[in-house]
Design a protein around this motif. Structure first.
Motif, PDB file in Angstrom:
ATOM      1  N   ARG A   1       7.692  -1.534   4.531  1.00 43.44           N
ATOM      2  CA  ARG A   1       6.870  -1.272   3.357  1.00 43.44           C
ATOM      3  C   ARG A   1       5.806  -0.253   3.741  1.00 43.44           C
ATOM      4  O   ARG A   1       5.693   0.128   4.907  1.00 43.44           O
ATOM      5  CB  ARG A   1       6.226  -2.555   2.839  1.00 43.44           C
ATOM      6  N   LYS A   2       5.002   0.151   2.765  1.00 44.96           N
ATOM      7  CA  LYS A   2       3.903   1.065   3.062  1.00 44.96           C
ATOM      8  C   LYS A   2       2.706   0.287   3.593  1.00 44.96           C
ATOM      9  O   LYS A   2       2.527  -0.890   3.293  1.00 44.96           O
ATOM     10  CB  LYS A   2       3.515   1.823   1.792  1.00 44.96           C
TER      11      LYS A   2
ATOM     12  N   ASN B   1      -0.730   4.817   3.592  1.00 46.79           N
ATOM     13  CA  ASN B   1       0.600   4.858   2.977  1.00 46.79           C
ATOM     14  C   ASN B   1       1.687   5.314   3.943  1.00 46.79           C
ATOM     15  O   ASN B   1       2.672   5.918   3.543  1.00 46.79           O
ATOM     16  CB  ASN B   1       0.608   5.755   1.735  1.00 46.79           C
ATOM     17  N   SER B   2       1.492   5.026   5.222  1.00 49.88           N
ATOM     18  CA  SER B   2       2.572   5.274   6.173  1.00 49.88           C
ATOM     19  C   SER B   2       3.637   4.208   6.011  1.00 49.88           C
ATOM     20  O   SER B   2       3.429   3.174   5.377  1.00 49.88           O
ATOM     21  CB  SER B   2       2.019   5.229   7.603  1.00 49.88           C
ATOM     22  N   ALA B   3       4.804   4.452   6.630  1.00 53.24           N
ATOM     23  CA  ALA B   3       5.852   3.439   6.650  1.00 53.24           C
ATOM     24  C   ALA B   3       5.559   2.429   7.749  1.00 53.24           C
ATOM     25  O   ALA B   3       5.171   2.795   8.863  1.00 53.24           O
ATOM     26  CB  ALA B   3       7.207   4.098   6.896  1.00 53.24           C
TER      27      ALA B   3
END
Lengths: 254, 254
Positions: B200-201, B215-217
């Motif tokens: 998820r982010k 908002n990285s993976a």
DNA sequence: TTTGGCTAGTTGTCATGACATTATCAGGTC
DNA sequence: GACCTGATAATGTCATGACAACTAGCCAAA
């Protein structure tokens, strides 16, 4: 009194074993016990009848009973303790991940899988593919790229490389069945698979294929699968929509 | 000639077994064979001496030899074929994932693990935690939140809930050791763990803790672990920096 | 009351023996 | 040359028997 009262359930099942058939006895027993656990007939925390008694009642030797139980222990549903007995593990039971493809997973969960075939071509192996498949670099491989959908919603982008012997595979096979089904129908039996599971952001291409925003989080899985002779039969790099798919793993300490 | 010439290696090892010690014979044998595979003494594709001969040479019964071999088959390093023999699987061998914590993983890869303890408190179980741990809702649990670093670089944010009996755990224990080490030192032996792996982010909070962009993976893993009596001893929700960590899973078809 | 030991119960390990099933290979037959 | 057949070899399954190691619970002694 402890909170874990342990009812000794004698497993009152009559279990008509077929001794002449091709199905091993230990397998018949383990299937029956597993079914009893999943159905709730053997609730969490309950104790199993001890090995010798169970064997006597079923007319089986202790090694056979032991092997049946061991199968379920390996699945993480039972726990053995020397001097104590065998108990059902607590917690809601969920079916574990087998050596199956995403296609099988989806059919098992009553979704309707379908496939968009993007690429099906012969391609010389690059360094990474050659190493994973155990073939010479630049030797021909079958390159496949697909989008897998469940109930018409895209779930995964899957890219695979297969050794030269599979180059005859037809597009309609891959659309109608999962890759593993196609391989099985050609007499290949997968035995071992090594997977790496990770995450990264989606590319523009992947975002479009999966119908998600750019730079979304993706769940990725690289896999190399080996057949029963120990040779690599498939190398794949897949990415999944994390809101629609996740991996489940059960670990059992020896 | 086929590309897979199969040298029958007689495994010329003298293997002085200690029959009186506490270490099982099958374990001594399996360790020795595994070591031979990992060291390259038994190369990929080579055939193992057959079970009866191996047993005779070592002065062991066939069931004992069989069990030793089976251990390694389950690890995905060997493949058996009826009528043929036992072969070493192709492909570079990598050590598999055991039932260990991230802390153990890092020390095994020669990185220096450290821990920032963010939270250590007693907390009433919410619905999800209560279900996972198999306790009453609102019953007290130990809530832990940590950041794990490798060589001073943050790798993971880890959040755990433990049953009431562990409420005495001290902060310095968690900073100096991994959670599983702490539990083991308290006499708990983990046997089964069920994991869900997804992606998820990252949230703003997690991004700051892991020193990554918003908002990285993220790679996520939920786990419920059970001890040898089948009771849940830990429930955790973790997230990892995907550029620094990934999961490795080996599947073996039965 | 507490401690220690004894006993019964259960799984863990190992040996021996037998037969079934499957794959390979050599040889003979058509 | 192609195909069938048998011998050979290897793993798969199952039975029987024995002893070891561990746990819990009872009971007696300090």
């Amino acid at each position: 009194m402890s909170a874990q009262e342990e009812n000794v359930l004698p497993m009152g099942m009559f279990m008509d074993l077929q001794r002449s058939g091709p199905i091993p006895l230990y397998f018949q027993v383990s299937q029956r016990i597993e079914k009893a656990i999943l159905s709730g007939e053997l609730p969490a925390g309950s104790r199993l009848e001890n090995e010798v008694a169970l064997g006597q009642r079923l007319g089986l030797s202790r090694p056979t009973v032991r092997r049946a139980i061991q199968e379920i222990v390996d699945k993480g549903l039972l726990v053995r303790r020397r001097g104590i007995g065998t108990q059902v593990v607590h917690g809601q039971v969920t079916r574990k991940v087998e050596l199956t493809s995403l296609y099988d997973d989806l059919t098992n969960t009553h979704k309707v899988p379908s496939t968009h075939l993007l690429t099906l071509e012969t391609q010389g192996a690059d360094a990474k593919t050659a190493e994973r498949l155990g073939v010479q670099e630049d030797s021909p491989t079958l390159h496949i790229r697909r989008v897998r959908l469940a109930d018409d919603v895209p779930v995964a982008v899957m890219e695979n490389w297969l050794p030269a012997e599979f180059i005859g595979i037809e597009p309609n096979e891959l659309v109608a069945h999962g890759l593993y089904q196609v391989l099985r129908s050609r007499g290949v039996t997968m035995r071992v698979a090594r997977q790496h599971i990770g995450a990264r952001k989606s590319t523009a291409d992947e975002s479009a294929l999966l119908e998600i925003e750019k730079n979304s989080a993706l769940l990725t899985m690289d896999r190399t699968a080996f057949d029963n002779s120990g040779r690599a039969v498939e190398f794949g790099q897949h990415c999944y929509r994390p809101d629609l798919y996740s991996f489940e793993v059960t670990l059992v300490e020896k």
